[in-house]
Design an enzyme around this catalytic site. Structure first.
Site, PDB file in Angstrom:
ATOM      1  N   ALA A  17       8.302  -0.082 -12.019  1.00 58.22           N
ATOM      2  CA  ALA A  17       8.497   0.709 -10.803  1.00 58.22           C
ATOM      3  C   ALA A  17       9.942   1.171 -10.689  1.00 58.22           C
ATOM      4  O   ALA A  17      10.215   2.340 -10.391  1.00 58.22           O
ATOM      5  CB  ALA A  17       8.106  -0.120  -9.575  1.00 58.22           C
ATOM      6  N   SER A  41      17.799  -8.062 -12.235  1.00 60.52           N
ATOM      7  CA  SER A  41      18.247  -9.398 -12.598  1.00 60.52           C
ATOM      8  C   SER A  41      17.545  -9.849 -13.880  1.00 60.52           C
ATOM      9  O   SER A  41      16.327 -10.026 -13.894  1.00 60.52           O
ATOM     10  CB  SER A  41      17.926 -10.353 -11.447  1.00 60.52           C
ATOM     11  OG  SER A  41      17.839 -11.663 -11.915  1.00 60.52           O
ATOM     12  N   ILE A  47       7.523  -8.499 -14.454  1.00 57.72           N
ATOM     13  CA  ILE A  47       6.193  -9.104 -14.551  1.00 57.72           C
ATOM     14  C   ILE A  47       5.641  -8.986 -15.982  1.00 57.72           C
ATOM     15  O   ILE A  47       4.866  -9.829 -16.430  1.00 57.72           O
ATOM     16  CB  ILE A  47       5.233  -8.504 -13.500  1.00 57.72           C
ATOM     17  CG1 ILE A  47       3.958  -9.323 -13.417  1.00 57.72           C
ATOM     18  CG2 ILE A  47       4.903  -7.058 -13.787  1.00 57.72           C
ATOM     19  CD1 ILE A  47       3.219  -9.173 -12.129  1.00 57.72           C
ATOM     20  N   VAL A  49       3.465  -7.179 -17.510  1.00 57.46           N
ATOM     21  CA  VAL A  49       2.117  -6.701 -17.839  1.00 57.46           C
ATOM     22  C   VAL A  49       1.981  -5.289 -17.262  1.00 57.46           C
ATOM     23  O   VAL A  49       2.853  -4.833 -16.542  1.00 57.46           O
ATOM     24  CB  VAL A  49       1.003  -7.605 -17.263  1.00 57.46           C
ATOM     25  CG1 VAL A  49       0.813  -8.846 -18.094  1.00 57.46           C
ATOM     26  CG2 VAL A  49       1.270  -7.940 -15.812  1.00 57.46           C
ATOM     27  N   LYS A  80      -5.972   6.565 -24.685  1.00 53.44           N
ATOM     28  CA  LYS A  80      -7.074   5.932 -23.960  1.00 53.44           C
ATOM     29  C   LYS A  80      -7.989   7.026 -23.403  1.00 53.44           C
ATOM     30  O   LYS A  80      -7.518   7.949 -22.728  1.00 53.44           O
ATOM     31  CB  LYS A  80      -6.486   5.086 -22.814  1.00 53.44           C
ATOM     32  CG  LYS A  80      -7.526   4.538 -21.869  1.00 53.44           C
ATOM     33  CD  LYS A  80      -6.893   3.726 -20.747  1.00 53.44           C
ATOM     34  CE  LYS A  80      -7.921   3.393 -19.676  1.00 53.44           C
ATOM     35  NZ  LYS A  80      -7.345   2.791 -18.474  1.00 53.44           N
ATOM     36  N   PRO A  98     -15.704   7.321 -18.557  1.00 54.91           N
ATOM     37  CA  PRO A  98     -14.772   8.187 -19.295  1.00 54.91           C
ATOM     38  C   PRO A  98     -13.817   8.923 -18.363  1.00 54.91           C
ATOM     39  O   PRO A  98     -14.115   9.118 -17.188  1.00 54.91           O
ATOM     40  CB  PRO A  98     -15.712   9.201 -19.964  1.00 54.91           C
ATOM     41  CG  PRO A  98     -16.886   9.293 -19.040  1.00 54.91           C
ATOM     42  CD  PRO A  98     -16.990   7.984 -18.286  1.00 54.91           C
ATOM     43  N   ILE A 348       0.277   1.620 -12.077  1.00 53.41           N
ATOM     44  CA  ILE A 348       1.362   2.510 -12.516  1.00 53.41           C
ATOM     45  C   ILE A 348       1.156   3.880 -11.875  1.00 53.41           C
ATOM     46  O   ILE A 348       2.115   4.548 -11.487  1.00 53.41           O
ATOM     47  CB  ILE A 348       1.431   2.557 -14.055  1.00 53.41           C
ATOM     48  CG1 ILE A 348       1.942   1.195 -14.556  1.00 53.41           C
ATOM     49  CG2 ILE A 348       2.328   3.694 -14.545  1.00 53.41           C
ATOM     50  CD1 ILE A 348       1.896   0.995 -16.050  1.00 53.41           C
TER      51      ILE A 348
HETATM   52  P1  FAD Z   1       8.274  -6.291 -11.608  1.00 47.86           P
HETATM   53  O1  FAD Z   1       7.905  -5.957 -12.998  1.00 47.86           O
HETATM   54  O2  FAD Z   1       7.990  -7.674 -11.124  1.00 47.86           O
HETATM   55  O3  FAD Z   1       9.817  -5.987 -11.466  1.00 47.86           O
HETATM   56  C1  FAD Z   1      10.585  -6.508 -10.414  1.00 47.86           C
HETATM   57  C2  FAD Z   1      12.057  -6.261 -10.697  1.00 47.86           C
HETATM   58  O4  FAD Z   1      12.805  -6.677  -9.591  1.00 47.86           O
HETATM   59  C3  FAD Z   1      12.586  -6.993 -11.907  1.00 47.86           C
HETATM   60  O5  FAD Z   1      13.497  -6.186 -12.615  1.00 47.86           O
HETATM   61  C4  FAD Z   1      13.339  -8.156 -11.280  1.00 47.86           C
HETATM   62  O6  FAD Z   1      14.379  -8.635 -12.091  1.00 47.86           O
HETATM   63  C5  FAD Z   1      13.882  -7.470 -10.035  1.00 47.86           C
HETATM   64  N1  FAD Z   1      14.239  -8.401  -8.985  1.00 47.86           N
HETATM   65  C6  FAD Z   1      13.433  -9.173  -8.238  1.00 47.86           C
HETATM   66  N2  FAD Z   1      14.153  -9.928  -7.385  1.00 47.86           N
HETATM   67  C7  FAD Z   1      15.443  -9.600  -7.608  1.00 47.86           C
HETATM   68  C8  FAD Z   1      16.666 -10.032  -7.069  1.00 47.86           C
HETATM   69  N3  FAD Z   1      16.726 -10.986  -6.122  1.00 47.86           N
HETATM   70  N4  FAD Z   1      17.809  -9.501  -7.527  1.00 47.86           N
HETATM   71  C9  FAD Z   1      17.795  -8.548  -8.492  1.00 47.86           C
HETATM   72  N5  FAD Z   1      16.660  -8.098  -9.050  1.00 47.86           N
HETATM   73  C10 FAD Z   1      15.509  -8.633  -8.614  1.00 47.86           C
HETATM   74  N6  FAD Z   1      -0.723  -1.708 -13.923  1.00 47.86           N
HETATM   75  C11 FAD Z   1      -1.279  -0.681 -14.590  1.00 47.86           C
HETATM   76  O7  FAD Z   1      -1.044   0.470 -14.240  1.00 47.86           O
HETATM   77  N7  FAD Z   1      -2.092  -0.924 -15.661  1.00 47.86           N
HETATM   78  C12 FAD Z   1      -2.438  -2.165 -16.052  1.00 47.86           C
HETATM   79  O8  FAD Z   1      -3.150  -2.332 -17.034  1.00 47.86           O
HETATM   80  C13 FAD Z   1      -1.931  -3.261 -15.311  1.00 47.86           C
HETATM   81  N8  FAD Z   1      -2.265  -4.543 -15.615  1.00 47.86           N
HETATM   82  C14 FAD Z   1      -1.820  -5.544 -14.818  1.00 47.86           C
HETATM   83  C15 FAD Z   1      -2.290  -6.843 -15.029  1.00 47.86           C
HETATM   84  C16 FAD Z   1      -1.905  -7.874 -14.162  1.00 47.86           C
HETATM   85  C17 FAD Z   1      -2.453  -9.238 -14.369  1.00 47.86           C
HETATM   86  C18 FAD Z   1      -0.987  -7.612 -13.116  1.00 47.86           C
HETATM   87  C19 FAD Z   1      -0.538  -8.716 -12.204  1.00 47.86           C
HETATM   88  C20 FAD Z   1      -0.501  -6.344 -12.929  1.00 47.86           C
HETATM   89  C21 FAD Z   1      -0.929  -5.298 -13.751  1.00 47.86           C
HETATM   90  N9  FAD Z   1      -0.494  -4.003 -13.530  1.00 47.86           N
HETATM   91  C22 FAD Z   1      -1.043  -2.968 -14.241  1.00 47.86           C
HETATM   92  C23 FAD Z   1       0.537  -3.720 -12.522  1.00 47.86           C
HETATM   93  C24 FAD Z   1       1.872  -3.493 -13.221  1.00 47.86           C
HETATM   94  O9  FAD Z   1       2.243  -4.631 -13.964  1.00 47.86           O
HETATM   95  C25 FAD Z   1       2.949  -3.223 -12.184  1.00 47.86           C
HETATM   96  O10 FAD Z   1       2.510  -2.224 -11.311  1.00 47.86           O
HETATM   97  C26 FAD Z   1       4.211  -2.721 -12.826  1.00 47.86           C
HETATM   98  O11 FAD Z   1       4.596  -3.546 -13.857  1.00 47.86           O
HETATM   99  C27 FAD Z   1       5.298  -2.582 -11.821  1.00 47.86           C
HETATM  100  O12 FAD Z   1       5.865  -3.808 -11.502  1.00 47.86           O
HETATM  101  P2  FAD Z   1       7.162  -3.785 -10.596  1.00 47.86           P
HETATM  102  O13 FAD Z   1       8.199  -2.981 -11.289  1.00 47.86           O
HETATM  103  O14 FAD Z   1       6.761  -3.386  -9.230  1.00 47.86           O
HETATM  104  O15 FAD Z   1       7.591  -5.323 -10.529  1.00 47.86           O
END
Ligand code: FAD
Length: 497
Positions: A17, A41, A47, A49, A80, A98, A348
């Site tokens: 994100a 950080s 996460i 995935v 895909k 599809p 995503i």
């Molecule tokens: P995160 O990846 O968790 O990033 C959070 C960020 O914030 C990190 O950089 C972390 O270091 C930072 N951060 C947090 N706290 C602090 C702090 N105190 N100080 C500084 N930095 C901090 N989406 C799809 O579109 N397709 C899929 O196939 C898919 N499969 C998934 C499967 C599972 C089991 C799960 C749980 C999710 C899946 N997703 C999928 C969702 C996808 O993983 C997320 O939407 C995507 O990775 C975005 O994550 P994010 O960036 O919001 O959070």
């Protein structure tokens, strides 16, 4: 620029994100006028995935001027064409959802209505046989669609599977080149302005203070600003989406990568299988009220096709959405804004959708409430649209082999979904309202794929000659099949990109 213009945007978090937001903002706003800073950080990490996507990602890439071949190579990506669902309607059944449409409409009558009518006359194969993307997927083939809309191949829609870590790195490099300032450090505190309660600064563990006019909270499930600081609230959807845990593990995969995701229903959830160039992504999503964590992990490991390449990772979540995606001067993006499980690979896309809407409603320092309210209204719509479509997969089951499936089959669903299902049951009607993400073809694929067959077809279909339509259906199906047979194998196509 005016005295009210936003000068400092702070993105908190460097997961998918964070970097998708940073790369888009720096590309589409003038970095000489607006400084974009991303704080992440390494200690907390991401996460890690999120490997399957849906076709609108092509628009995000092209909006940023990303070369598709470069992107696929950098992320070890594959193409895909949809999702194969195994064991969802009933044990032993499978169907394909599809991308793109089924067949062609005739004189304003939707293709699926013609299919439903013909199905009453004779036995027909699955409606996926009338999809270009499904025909190619069934043969493990792939080619990019031509721009000429008259060719059946132009009906092929695609998205990508990729390595989420490599994707974030790819975007980070682009964003860095574009001028995004990156700060590594853990945010330990944030300060609100007395006058209006807006976030003014965040403080890092080493004492650094980062100030901003607009904060984009991409901190993942913890929602550091949107929830921990602003206490925005979360709408819990777990009564409709009871899966709350996942275990993920990559495995070896030496063969040709399939150009589709597979989702196999298990006794208390489902297992994903996502082929990348260098490995298979696998995971199980399950309800912890119905299955202990250890059993889920064992079930996953017992069903890998190749050797596990890493230790399994466990994840917890609650389905739902942040009550306000944008609160005061904080916009939540990604997991901090909510989560619908990855069954239709939509997270995503929800990030992309949030970015596009934020750009369309980009505020100034006065933060006009109408812009914020409009953003929240639009994000609520898109989240609920995804929610309903994912719930459909659970509700439309005939499985009665576990407590989990009994619960899903008999649970109440949101009124918006119940209404849609009833309309479909009567005469196969589906309407796309506003900017719903999933079009009629997607709903048709899942409804029919999971055994919900309308009682009748639409009367307008009867105005078309039965014999002609029957012949047309056969010809159409054959043309998709022939076209697919002439495409390269997916792995060969990838080797050439
Ligand atoms: P995160 O990846 O968790 O990033 C959070 C960020 O914030 C990190 O950089 C972390 O270091 C930072 N951060 C947090 N706290 C602090 C702090 N105190 N100080 C500084 N930095 C901090 N989406 C799809 O579109 N397709 C899929 O196939 C898919 N499969 C998934 C499967 C599972 C089991 C799960 C749980 C999710 C899946 N997703 C999928 C969702 C996808 O993983 C997320 O939407 C995507 O990775 C975005 O994550 P994010 O960036 O919001 O959070």
């Amino acid at each position: 620029m005016s005295e009210h213009s936003i000068r400092e945007v702070v993105i908190l978090g460097g997961g998918t994100a964070g970097w998708m937001t940073a790369a888009a903002l720096v590309h589409l706003l003038d970095p000489r006028l607006i400084r974009i800073t991303l704080v992440e950080s390494d200690e907390i990490g991401t996460i890690g995935v999120g490997e399957a996507t849906i076709p609108p990602l092509i628009a995000y890439n092209s909006m940023l001027g990303i070369d598709e071949d470069e992107f696929v190579a950098a992320t070890k990506g594959t193409f895909k064409l949809g999702i194969e669902f195994v064991g969802w309607g009933a044990l032993g059944e499978r169907y394909f959802h599809p991308f793109g449409v089924h067949g062609q409409d005739v004189r304003g009558v939707q293709f699926h209505q013609l299919y439903l009518r013909e199905r009453k006359r004779r036995q027909l194969p699955d409606i996926a046989d009338w999809s270009m993307s499904a025909a190619a997927a069934a043969l493990g083939r792939f080619a990019r669609p031509p721009p000429d809309a008259r060719l059946p191949l132009s009906q092929l829609w695609y998205a990508f599977h990729f390595d989420a870590g490599l994707y974030a790195r790819f975007l980070r490099e682009r964003a860095g080149r574009g001028g995004v300032r990156r700060i590594e450090g853990k945010v330990v505190d944030s300060q609100l302005r007395g006058s209006d309660g807006h976030v003014e600064t965040v403080t890092l563990a080493d004492g650094t203070i980062v100030s901003g006019d607009l904060f984009v909270d991409c901190s993942g499930f913890r929602g550091l600003l949107i929830e921990q600081k602003l206490q925005t609230g979360y709408e819990d959807w777990s009564r409709w989406l009871p899966c709350d845990r996942a275990v993920a593990v990559p495995s070896a995969y030496p063969g040709q990568p399939d150009p589709f995701t597979r989702s196999t229903a298990r006794s208390s959830g489902w297992q994903w299988r996502i082929p990348l160039q260098h490995r298979m992504g696998n995971g199980i999503v399950y309800s912890s009220s119905h299955m202990p964590d250890q059993d889920a992990q064992e079930l996953l490991l017992a069903n890998l096709e190749g050797e596990a390449l890493a230790e399994p990772r466990r994840l917890s979540f609650t389905a739902g959405r942040r009550r306000l995606a944008w609160n005061r001067n904080v916009v939540s993006m990604g997991l901090s804004s909510g989560f619908v499980e990855p069954l239709e690979s939509t997270s995503i896309h929800l990030i992309q959708s949030g970015i596009v809407k934020l750009l369309a409603l980009f505020p100034d320092k006065r933060f006009n409430p109408i812009e914020r309210d409009e953003y929240n209204r639009q994000m609520q719509d898109v989240f609920e649209d995804v929610r309903d479509f994912v719930i459909l997969h659970y509700k439309a089951t005939r499985r009665d082999d576990s407590e989990f499936w009994n619960y899903c089959r008999t649970m109440d669903v949101p009124d918006s979904l119940a209404w849609k299902m009833e309309l479909w049951r009567a005469k196969g009607r589906l309407f796309r309202e506003g900017k719903e993400l999933f079009g009629a073809a997607s709903w048709v694929a899942v409804m029919l794929g999971q055994g919900i067959v309308p009682e009748q077809h639409e009367p307008a279909a009867d105005a078309l000659d039965e014999h002609d339509m029957g012949e047309m259906l056969d010809k159409m199906r054959l043309s998709y099949r022939r076209m697919a047979e002439h495409m390269p194998m997916h792995g060969d196509f990838l080797a050439r990109t």
